[in-house]
Design a protein around this motif. Structure first.
Motif, PDB file in Angstrom:
ATOM      1  N   ALA A 126       0.791  -1.233   0.000  1.00 49.11           N
ATOM      2  CA  ALA A 126       0.000   0.000   0.000  1.00 49.11           C
ATOM      3  C   ALA A 126       0.823   1.284   0.000  1.00 49.11           C
ATOM      4  O   ALA A 126       0.359   2.307  -0.496  1.00 49.11           O
ATOM      5  N   TRP A 127       2.035   1.258   0.539  1.00 51.43           N
ATOM      6  CA  TRP A 127       2.814   2.489   0.673  1.00 51.43           C
ATOM      7  C   TRP A 127       4.008   2.496  -0.286  1.00 51.43           C
ATOM      8  O   TRP A 127       4.531   1.427  -0.650  1.00 51.43           O
ATOM      9  N   PRO A 128       4.460   3.674  -0.689  1.00 52.75           N
ATOM     10  CA  PRO A 128       5.660   3.762  -1.529  1.00 52.75           C
ATOM     11  C   PRO A 128       6.878   3.192  -0.808  1.00 52.75           C
ATOM     12  O   PRO A 128       6.956   3.209   0.430  1.00 52.75           O
ATOM     13  N   ASP A 129       7.855   2.724  -1.564  1.00 57.18           N
ATOM     14  CA  ASP A 129       9.023   2.062  -0.988  1.00 57.18           C
ATOM     15  C   ASP A 129       9.897   2.997  -0.163  1.00 57.18           C
ATOM     16  O   ASP A 129      10.595   2.559   0.759  1.00 57.18           O
ATOM     17  N   ASN A 130       9.879   4.284  -0.490  1.00 55.34           N
ATOM     18  CA  ASN A 130      10.817   5.214   0.156  1.00 55.34           C
ATOM     19  C   ASN A 130      10.246   5.864   1.414  1.00 55.34           C
ATOM     20  O   ASN A 130      10.786   6.843   1.915  1.00 55.34           O
ATOM     21  N   ILE A 131       9.128   5.341   1.938  1.00 51.31           N
ATOM     22  CA  ILE A 131       8.509   5.917   3.127  1.00 51.31           C
ATOM     23  C   ILE A 131       8.525   4.887   4.253  1.00 51.31           C
ATOM     24  O   ILE A 131       8.135   3.735   4.067  1.00 51.31           O
ATOM     25  N   HIS A 132       9.022   5.330   5.431  1.00 51.05           N
ATOM     26  CA  HIS A 132       9.049   4.426   6.589  1.00 51.05           C
ATOM     27  C   HIS A 132       7.687   4.482   7.284  1.00 51.05           C
ATOM     28  O   HIS A 132       7.193   5.549   7.643  1.00 51.05           O
ATOM     29  N   ILE A 133       7.073   3.311   7.498  1.00 48.82           N
ATOM     30  CA  ILE A 133       5.762   3.224   8.117  1.00 48.82           C
ATOM     31  C   ILE A 133       5.839   2.317   9.338  1.00 48.82           C
ATOM     32  O   ILE A 133       6.353   1.201   9.267  1.00 48.82           O
ATOM     33  N   ASP A 134       5.345   2.822  10.459  1.00 47.89           N
ATOM     34  CA  ASP A 134       5.245   1.994  11.659  1.00 47.89           C
ATOM     35  C   ASP A 134       4.101   0.999  11.473  1.00 47.89           C
ATOM     36  O   ASP A 134       3.061   1.335  10.894  1.00 47.89           O
ATOM     37  N   ILE A 135       4.280  -0.221  11.966  1.00 50.14           N
ATOM     38  CA  ILE A 135       3.255  -1.251  11.749  1.00 50.14           C
ATOM     39  C   ILE A 135       1.922  -0.873  12.399  1.00 50.14           C
ATOM     40  O   ILE A 135       0.856  -1.298  11.928  1.00 50.14           O
ATOM     41  N   ARG A 136       1.944  -0.045  13.454  1.00 53.19           N
ATOM     42  CA  ARG A 136       0.690   0.371  14.073  1.00 53.19           C
ATOM     43  C   ARG A 136      -0.111   1.275  13.153  1.00 53.19           C
ATOM     44  O   ARG A 136      -1.341   1.369  13.272  1.00 53.19           O
ATOM     45  N   THR A 137       0.565   1.940  12.217  1.00 54.54           N
ATOM     46  CA  THR A 137      -0.130   2.783  11.245  1.00 54.54           C
ATOM     47  C   THR A 137      -1.033   1.945  10.351  1.00 54.54           C
ATOM     48  O   THR A 137      -2.105   2.403   9.921  1.00 54.54           O
ATOM     49  N   VAL A 138      -0.620   0.716  10.089  1.00 56.21           N
ATOM     50  CA  VAL A 138      -1.450  -0.182   9.281  1.00 56.21           C
ATOM     51  C   VAL A 138      -2.789  -0.416   9.965  1.00 56.21           C
ATOM     52  O   VAL A 138      -3.852  -0.357   9.328  1.00 56.21           O
ATOM     53  N   ASP A 139      -2.761  -0.673  11.276  1.00 56.62           N
ATOM     54  CA  ASP A 139      -4.000  -0.926  12.012  1.00 56.62           C
ATOM     55  C   ASP A 139      -4.931   0.287  11.977  1.00 56.62           C
ATOM     56  O   ASP A 139      -6.158   0.145  11.912  1.00 56.62           O
ATOM     57  N   VAL A 140      -4.350   1.484  12.022  1.00 53.48           N
ATOM     58  CA  VAL A 140      -5.159   2.701  11.958  1.00 53.48           C
ATOM     59  C   VAL A 140      -5.903   2.779  10.624  1.00 53.48           C
ATOM     60  O   VAL A 140      -7.111   3.058  10.575  1.00 53.48           O
ATOM     61  N   HIS A 141      -5.191   2.516   9.538  1.00 51.35           N
ATOM     62  CA  HIS A 141      -5.826   2.595   8.217  1.00 51.35           C
ATOM     63  C   HIS A 141      -6.813   1.445   7.996  1.00 51.35           C
ATOM     64  O   HIS A 141      -7.829   1.631   7.322  1.00 51.35           O
ATOM     65  N   ILE A 142      -6.538   0.287   8.567  1.00 52.40           N
ATOM     66  CA  ILE A 142      -7.497  -0.821   8.481  1.00 52.40           C
ATOM     67  C   ILE A 142      -8.782  -0.448   9.206  1.00 52.40           C
ATOM     68  O   ILE A 142      -9.897  -0.734   8.737  1.00 52.40           O
ATOM     69  N   SER A 143      -8.654   0.207  10.352  1.00 52.97           N
ATOM     70  CA  SER A 143      -9.830   0.654  11.102  1.00 52.97           C
ATOM     71  C   SER A 143     -10.653   1.653  10.288  1.00 52.97           C
ATOM     72  O   SER A 143     -11.893   1.571  10.244  1.00 52.97           O
ATOM     73  N   ARG A 144      -9.978   2.579   9.623  1.00 49.80           N
ATOM     74  CA  ARG A 144     -10.681   3.550   8.781  1.00 49.80           C
ATOM     75  C   ARG A 144     -11.364   2.856   7.598  1.00 49.80           C
ATOM     76  O   ARG A 144     -12.482   3.210   7.203  1.00 49.80           O
ATOM     77  N   LEU A 145     -10.681   1.861   7.047  1.00 46.48           N
ATOM     78  CA  LEU A 145     -11.240   1.114   5.929  1.00 46.48           C
ATOM     79  C   LEU A 145     -12.503   0.379   6.351  1.00 46.48           C
ATOM     80  O   LEU A 145     -13.505   0.358   5.621  1.00 46.48           O
ATOM     81  N   ARG A 146     -12.489  -0.236   7.530  1.00 44.15           N
ATOM     82  CA  ARG A 146     -13.678  -0.923   8.037  1.00 44.15           C
ATOM     83  C   ARG A 146     -14.863   0.043   8.144  1.00 44.15           C
ATOM     84  O   ARG A 146     -15.991  -0.289   7.771  1.00 44.15           O
ATOM     85  N   LYS A 147     -14.607   1.233   8.669  1.00 45.60           N
ATOM     86  CA  LYS A 147     -15.687   2.218   8.816  1.00 45.60           C
ATOM     87  C   LYS A 147     -16.248   2.618   7.456  1.00 45.60           C
ATOM     88  O   LYS A 147     -17.461   2.781   7.296  1.00 45.60           O
ATOM     89  N   SER A 148     -15.371   2.768   6.467  1.00 48.39           N
ATOM     90  CA  SER A 148     -15.845   3.128   5.127  1.00 48.39           C
ATOM     91  C   SER A 148     -16.707   2.017   4.534  1.00 48.39           C
ATOM     92  O   SER A 148     -17.745   2.273   3.909  1.00 48.39           O
ATOM     93  N   LEU A 149     -16.306   0.764   4.743  1.00 50.32           N
ATOM     94  CA  LEU A 149     -17.038  -0.367   4.170  1.00 50.32           C
ATOM     95  C   LEU A 149     -18.394  -0.564   4.823  1.00 50.32           C
ATOM     96  O   LEU A 149     -19.303  -1.137   4.205  1.00 50.32           O
ATOM     97  N   LYS A 150     -18.561  -0.091   6.061  1.00 48.35           N
ATOM     98  CA  LYS A 150     -19.853  -0.206   6.730  1.00 48.35           C
ATOM     99  C   LYS A 150     -20.946   0.558   5.984  1.00 48.35           C
ATOM    100  O   LYS A 150     -22.134   0.281   6.152  1.00 48.35           O
ATOM    101  N   GLU A 151     -20.545   1.528   5.151  1.00 42.93           N
ATOM    102  CA  GLU A 151     -21.529   2.303   4.402  1.00 42.93           C
ATOM    103  C   GLU A 151     -22.235   1.462   3.343  1.00 42.93           C
ATOM    104  O   GLU A 151     -23.345   1.776   2.934  1.00 42.93           O
TER     105      GLU A 151
END
Length: 232
Positions: free
Chosen positions: A185-210
């Motif tokens: 999901a993220w570009p190769d040159n960006i450092h992402i903390d694994i907890r950030t994944v959970d945040v975006h998954i949570s947002r994705l779940r809320k969007s899908l509830k629609e």
């Protein structure tokens, strides 16, 4: 012109449900009841496919199929049986009659649309090249980056959310680790903390509830996230 589908049923509610599903999927439909009426309308209107409502109280589905296969288009007209719970005993007779495809309820309407589109070599509506990913009642339109449910309602996701959902759906049945999802999901040159994944998954779940009443994405602690192999 939209492809036409003949729906053979004596149940008005059944017709209302599936005529809506077909309309959302880019088809037109017509209701017909009885063997003779089905054969006559199929001959006169030359539909692109026929759907049989196979309920426990009605066992004429095989008879309709046999007549259509024997009398029209050299048997090339696609005939699909929607078998209600409790009527699965009809499956053998339908096979003998030459049925092309059967769906035993309950099933995701998207599976019916996917079969019809593939059989008729159709592109999916609202998509410039027909590419999509289907999981149960959920469909991702890849070129337009849109997601919709079987009722036709659509949502627009952020690029990150879309990438995450696509990777999960294309790997359904498998648990995707957070590192794997970061790579998808993220570009190769960006450092992402694994907890950030959970945040975006949570947002994705809320969007899908629609567009979906159920939770699509499961969290598998402490490994990552997943969707089931079979849609619900």
């Amino acid at each position: 012109m939209k492809p036409s589908v003949l729906i053979c049923s004596n149940d008005a509610e059944f017709y209302l449900v599936y005529s809506h599903v077909l309309e959302v999927g880019g088809f037109t439909s017509q209701l017909v009841d009885g063997v003779e009426a089905a054969v006559r309308q199929a001959s006169e209107r030359e539909p692109h496919a026929v759907i049989l409502d196979c309920q426990p109280a009605s066992e004429i589905g095989a008879a309709i199929c046999a007549r259509l296969k024997g009398e029209l288009q050299n048997g090339a007209l696609p005939v699909v049986a929607l078998i209600a719970p409790g009527a699965n005993y009809q499956h053998l007779d339908l096979l003998k009659a030459g049925i092309d495809e059967s769906f035993l309820g309950p099933f995701a309407p998207a599976k019916l649309l996917s079969y019809l589109r593939a059989r008729l070599a159709m592109e999916r509506p609202d998509s410039e090249d027909g590419r999509s990913v289907i999981w149960g009642d959920l469909e991702m339109l890849l070129p337009s980056h849109r997601v919709r449910g079987c009722n036709g309602r659509q949502i627009h996701l952020s690029q990150l959310e879309f990438n995450l959902l696509r990777h999960l759906m294309e790997n359904r049945g498998n648990v995707c680790s957070r590192d794997e999802l970061i790579g998808a999901a993220w570009p190769d040159n960006i450092h992402i903390d694994i907890r950030t994944v959970d945040v975006h998954i949570s947002r994705l779940r809320k969007s899908l509830k629609e567009i979906l009443p159920h939770n699509v994405i499961r969290t598998i602690r402490p490994i990552g996230h997943a969707v089931e192999e079979q849609g619900i």
